[in-house]
Design an enzyme around this catalytic site. Sequence first.
Site, PDB file in Angstrom:
ATOM      1  N   TYR A  76       0.856  -1.180   0.000  1.00  0.00           N
ATOM      2  CA  TYR A  76       0.000   0.000   0.000  1.00  0.00           C
ATOM      3  C   TYR A  76       0.892   1.229   0.000  1.00  0.00           C
ATOM      4  O   TYR A  76       1.616   1.495   0.964  1.00  0.00           O
ATOM      5  CB  TYR A  76      -0.895  -0.009   1.239  1.00  0.00           C
ATOM      6  CG  TYR A  76      -1.787   1.198   1.387  1.00  0.00           C
ATOM      7  CD1 TYR A  76      -2.777   1.478   0.446  1.00  0.00           C
ATOM      8  CD2 TYR A  76      -1.656   2.051   2.467  1.00  0.00           C
ATOM      9  CE1 TYR A  76      -3.601   2.578   0.591  1.00  0.00           C
ATOM     10  CE2 TYR A  76      -2.477   3.156   2.630  1.00  0.00           C
ATOM     11  CZ  TYR A  76      -3.447   3.415   1.687  1.00  0.00           C
ATOM     12  OH  TYR A  76      -4.265   4.513   1.833  1.00  0.00           O
ATOM     13  N   TYR A 230     -10.886  -2.605   9.007  1.00  0.00           N
ATOM     14  CA  TYR A 230      -9.559  -2.101   9.390  1.00  0.00           C
ATOM     15  C   TYR A 230      -9.623  -0.710  10.009  1.00  0.00           C
ATOM     16  O   TYR A 230      -9.025  -0.454  11.048  1.00  0.00           O
ATOM     17  CB  TYR A 230      -8.649  -2.075   8.159  1.00  0.00           C
ATOM     18  CG  TYR A 230      -7.257  -1.540   8.446  1.00  0.00           C
ATOM     19  CD1 TYR A 230      -6.256  -2.394   8.892  1.00  0.00           C
ATOM     20  CD2 TYR A 230      -6.943  -0.195   8.263  1.00  0.00           C
ATOM     21  CE1 TYR A 230      -4.981  -1.916   9.165  1.00  0.00           C
ATOM     22  CE2 TYR A 230      -5.679   0.291   8.539  1.00  0.00           C
ATOM     23  CZ  TYR A 230      -4.699  -0.575   8.981  1.00  0.00           C
ATOM     24  OH  TYR A 230      -3.440  -0.103   9.255  1.00  0.00           O
ATOM     25  N   HIS A 231     -10.338   0.185   9.364  1.00  0.00           N
ATOM     26  CA  HIS A 231     -10.344   1.570   9.826  1.00  0.00           C
ATOM     27  C   HIS A 231     -11.094   1.709  11.150  1.00  0.00           C
ATOM     28  O   HIS A 231     -10.776   2.590  11.954  1.00  0.00           O
ATOM     29  CB  HIS A 231     -10.949   2.465   8.755  1.00  0.00           C
ATOM     30  CG  HIS A 231     -10.177   2.440   7.476  1.00  0.00           C
ATOM     31  ND1 HIS A 231     -10.485   1.572   6.455  1.00  0.00           N
ATOM     32  CD2 HIS A 231      -9.073   3.124   7.068  1.00  0.00           C
ATOM     33  CE1 HIS A 231      -9.624   1.740   5.467  1.00  0.00           C
ATOM     34  NE2 HIS A 231      -8.762   2.669   5.812  1.00  0.00           N
ATOM     35  N   LYS A 586      -8.623  19.920  13.620  1.00  0.00           N
ATOM     36  CA  LYS A 586      -8.080  19.138  12.521  1.00  0.00           C
ATOM     37  C   LYS A 586      -8.022  20.064  11.309  1.00  0.00           C
ATOM     38  O   LYS A 586      -9.050  20.546  10.842  1.00  0.00           O
ATOM     39  CB  LYS A 586      -8.976  17.941  12.214  1.00  0.00           C
ATOM     40  CG  LYS A 586      -9.053  16.906  13.315  1.00  0.00           C
ATOM     41  CD  LYS A 586      -7.790  16.093  13.429  1.00  0.00           C
ATOM     42  CE  LYS A 586      -7.506  15.277  12.173  1.00  0.00           C
ATOM     43  NZ  LYS A 586      -6.298  14.455  12.326  1.00  0.00           N
ATOM     44  N   ASP A 590      -7.522  15.884   6.401  1.00  0.00           N
ATOM     45  CA  ASP A 590      -7.305  14.668   7.170  1.00  0.00           C
ATOM     46  C   ASP A 590      -8.486  14.417   8.097  1.00  0.00           C
ATOM     47  O   ASP A 590      -8.760  15.202   8.993  1.00  0.00           O
ATOM     48  CB  ASP A 590      -6.008  14.794   7.978  1.00  0.00           C
ATOM     49  CG  ASP A 590      -5.804  13.633   8.935  1.00  0.00           C
ATOM     50  OD1 ASP A 590      -6.304  12.528   8.638  1.00  0.00           O
ATOM     51  OD2 ASP A 590      -5.150  13.824   9.969  1.00  0.00           O
ATOM     52  N   HIS A 592      -8.863  11.512   9.964  1.00  0.00           N
ATOM     53  CA  HIS A 592      -8.560  10.578  11.047  1.00  0.00           C
ATOM     54  C   HIS A 592      -8.587  11.338  12.375  1.00  0.00           C
ATOM     55  O   HIS A 592      -7.701  12.137  12.651  1.00  0.00           O
ATOM     56  CB  HIS A 592      -7.185   9.941  10.845  1.00  0.00           C
ATOM     57  CG  HIS A 592      -7.111   9.038   9.649  1.00  0.00           C
ATOM     58  ND1 HIS A 592      -6.811   9.506   8.391  1.00  0.00           N
ATOM     59  CD2 HIS A 592      -7.302   7.704   9.522  1.00  0.00           C
ATOM     60  CE1 HIS A 592      -6.815   8.492   7.539  1.00  0.00           C
ATOM     61  NE2 HIS A 592      -7.112   7.395   8.198  1.00  0.00           N
TER      62      HIS A 592
END
Length: 725
Positions: A76, A230-231, A586, A590, A592
Amino acid sequence: MKLPEPDVKPEELNYFAPKETLISPYLSEVLPLKAVYTHDDIKDIGHLHSLPGMPPYVRGPNATMYRAKPWTIRQYAGFSTCQESNIFYRKAMAGGVQGISVAFDLATHRGYDSDHPRVTGDVGKAGVAIDSVEDMKVLFDQIPLGSMSVSMTMNGAVLPVLAAYIVAAEEQGVTPEQLKGTIQNDILKEFMVRNTYIYPPVPSMRIVSDIIAYTSKTMPKFNSISISGYHMKEAGASDVLELALALANGKEYVQTALDQGLNVDDFAGRLSFFFGIGMDFYQGIAKLRAARLLWYQTMQAFNPQRSTSLILRTHCQTSGWSLTVQDPYNNMVRTTVEAMAAVFGGTQSLHTNAFDEAIALPTDTSARLARNIQLILQEETGICAVVDPWAGSYMMEKLTDEMAAGARTLLEEIAAMGGMLKALGSGWVMQQISACSVRTQAKIDTGAQVIVGVNKYALPDERPVDYREVDNSAVRNAQVIRLKALRETRNAQAVSQVLGALTHCAESGVGNLLELSVQAMRARATVGEVSAVLADVWGRYHTKPQVVKHLYGESLKDDLQWQELRQKLTRFAHRHGRKPKIMIAKLGQDGHDRGAKVVASGFGDLGFDVDLGELFMTPEEAADQALNSGCHAIGVSSLAAGHKTLVPELINQLSKKNRNNIMVFVGGVIPQQDHDFLYQCGVADIFGPGTPLLVSARRVFEHIERTEQQSNSAVYSKDPLKQTN
């Protein structure tokens, strides 16, 4: 000035606004392990006598597994320009990579062209910048798309990006029927955790179904969706919660496709999953085995006629969250352990993270070492010789059964709410994930969960490691030049016509959005233009992150340092008439926000007044919000390497507004080599990964208290009445 965005329809605004919900204490815990297991633990388990490649597929999706074909080694990667990423991919292929997984930059994820003013700090930083078919052609130059499996992590701008890939392959001489790989196309998890969405939920689900329909018809070797747990795990979810949420999302996508008139057997065999593998070794193995069991049971309800429609296939990735900036070479050991769990669990493909990814983008050397972990497992260990070597283990079979039972309970709870969209709308999903992450951080900060080199066995002095740095300005300037040339040479009328057709399709609901996006990209429309016309119809989705309260404080309530700092904050509030206030921001694209939410939760429990800003703010917007909220400080959470562009601009905006007294703190993935630069720009303090929350809170409070004292002293010295008194 706030940059303009298309309006959001009122009924879609804050569609997933969390409300007060109960937090299940079960979800954030590791499944308990007994010291000894016996036959009595497994005597009532139903799947024990199944074989690999046979229902319910606990032991693997096919009979021979790695004996016939080892898992696919994926890399990745993507950074900077399409030219540099292409060079990296070709080196990786020469080094043993069997599949390419493309990481796009955040501007591309969010559907902005590189010349858009909102993305000045994001272009090329956390992935490769792709604006058009011309970029995609360079990205895959000399890479045979007819034989190379390509996975693309793309959800928000999935239509123009997938369309550009299809057209680039056509112009390489490869038909859609020949293409192999996966498009993530998993928008529900974006609304849960990763946040690289563009449109509101309802039209976003239409995009998913249109892609499934198009690929089922024209791309029989291509996986139309990669349903990602996954996230969720990276955002803090326990293994049981990750498993349940991923399967519930998968069920929602299947139903959405069926509602569009598709036959389940036309697409179910091309669905794939994506799970995260962390340091809970036994649980990682059990999770993949349980996933196949549960998906088999889930799909039986849709009455498919083909056995392939019942089989869960998965890609896995080792944890990025488990990587530490402290003593970073330890990360190679962590990644190896996680990779072994994925392999023992029966993954179909795997990406192993590089040891320096907690610091910055991986170097060529660290990426090679990450690939070699998989090559060594395949070539040197003998692991591939046995299909499901854990089968029959008293412990593993019991743990698999418990994992499935826990996830099944949550799936039933989600179904009782009315499905995943209802569970999201109630706020339940985000509350559970946030609760898990806050509890985990509290365990680490108190030492109950050991991280070697961070909260135990830490080195007193560490040398910084070399890291890859992307010159964001240079990449953006190059992309701007390419965009200008594209727009000057294309047929503007043809682009206008196909974008008009795409607008009509979005408005009317008639036609296939991906089919028209392919036509648009053939005409040399850009990613930003395709995204913009859809946003004009549907609006851009906005929501404000929510904070889980009291959980962090409950975990540390008996800690003496915690109690002492809480008392100091209480005294500050009495003296000044208000609590010390911090805005958590933030910046850039992004999304996350695990770290930002955990910090907001912990600081709030301590006694700070916390203002958690909206996602995707520009520095100017963050400065304006800070002024309006009257905060003492801004804490910038940076995970996408934009700190050297966005943070100085934030400080500049505060200076323009004559508010230099608002301090700026930075936390997240900040290489040690960048600290001096940020301090010179005016940053008050920097908190890297692994900094205990109590430590960062104390330092922030001391800065605020010192500034307030200096401010009061200055007022006192200028006021003769105060001096007389």
